[in-house]
Design a protein around this motif. Structure first.
Motif, PDB file in Angstrom:
ATOM      1  N   CYS A   1     -89.908  30.781   3.365  1.00  0.00           N
ATOM      2  CA  CYS A   1     -89.355  29.885   4.372  1.00  0.00           C
ATOM      3  C   CYS A   1     -90.141  28.577   4.335  1.00  0.00           C
ATOM      4  CB  CYS A   1     -89.480  30.538   5.755  1.00  0.00           C
ATOM      5  SG  CYS A   1     -88.993  29.450   7.097  1.00  0.00           S
TER       6      CYS A   1
ATOM      7  N   CYS B   1     -91.755  27.863   8.180  1.00  0.00           N
ATOM      8  CA  CYS B   1     -92.934  28.546   8.709  1.00  0.00           C
ATOM      9  C   CYS B   1     -93.775  29.183   7.614  1.00  0.00           C
ATOM     10  CB  CYS B   1     -92.530  29.588   9.750  1.00  0.00           C
ATOM     11  SG  CYS B   1     -91.704  31.039   9.069  1.00  0.00           S
TER      12      CYS B   1
ATOM     13  N   HIS C   1     -93.240  31.679   5.785  1.00  0.00           N
ATOM     14  CA  HIS C   1     -93.133  33.128   5.729  1.00  0.00           C
ATOM     15  C   HIS C   1     -92.495  33.553   4.413  1.00  0.00           C
ATOM     16  CE1 HIS C   1     -92.837  37.176   7.284  1.00  0.00           C
ATOM     17  NE2 HIS C   1     -91.550  37.214   7.022  1.00  0.00           N
TER      18      HIS C   1
ATOM     19  N   CYS D   1     -84.628  33.055   7.347  1.00  0.00           N
ATOM     20  CA  CYS D   1     -85.964  33.590   7.562  1.00  0.00           C
ATOM     21  C   CYS D   1     -85.935  34.610   8.701  1.00  0.00           C
ATOM     22  CB  CYS D   1     -86.905  32.440   7.907  1.00  0.00           C
ATOM     23  SG  CYS D   1     -88.544  32.980   8.416  1.00  0.00           S
TER      24      CYS D   1
ATOM     25  N   ASP E   1     -88.348  35.572  10.328  1.00  0.00           N
ATOM     26  CA  ASP E   1     -89.410  35.240  11.271  1.00  0.00           C
ATOM     27  C   ASP E   1     -88.971  34.172  12.269  1.00  0.00           C
ATOM     28  OD1 ASP E   1     -91.994  36.176  11.813  1.00  0.00           O
ATOM     29  OD2 ASP E   1     -92.838  34.257  11.191  1.00  0.00           O
ATOM     30  N   CYS E   2     -88.398  33.078  11.761  1.00  0.00           N
ATOM     31  CA  CYS E   2     -88.034  31.969  12.639  1.00  0.00           C
ATOM     32  C   CYS E   2     -86.544  31.675  12.622  1.00  0.00           C
ATOM     33  CB  CYS E   2     -88.832  30.712  12.260  1.00  0.00           C
ATOM     34  SG  CYS E   2     -88.317  29.948  10.718  1.00  0.00           S
TER      35      CYS E   2
HETATM   36 ZN    ZN Z   1     -89.461  30.898   8.930  1.00  0.00          ZN
END
Ligand code: ZN
Length: 54
Positions: A8, A11, A13, A31, A33-34
């Motif tokens: 990503c 972020c 990740h 992603c 994560d975000c």
């Molecule tokens: Zn991310």
């Protein structure tokens, strides 16, 4: 199905995404994560092995 590694750009990740080869580049990868879709392929397979799966 095949596993592809992505990073990503929002972020940083690194994550692995499973998708059929024909869908690579055609379906959006986001992603986990975000939620950003600003991801890029990572071409270093050994790198992902150091990331623990969640
Ligand atoms: Zn991310």
């Amino acid at each position: 199905m095949a596993s592809y590694d992505f990073r990503c750009t929002s972020c940083d990740h690194i994550f692995t995404h499973d998708l059929p080869m024909r869908d690579l580049g055609r379906v959006p990868v986001t992603c986990p994560d975000c939620g950003s879709d600003k991801v890029e392929r990572v071409f270093t397979p050994f790198y992902a092995k150091t990331i623990r799966k969640s």
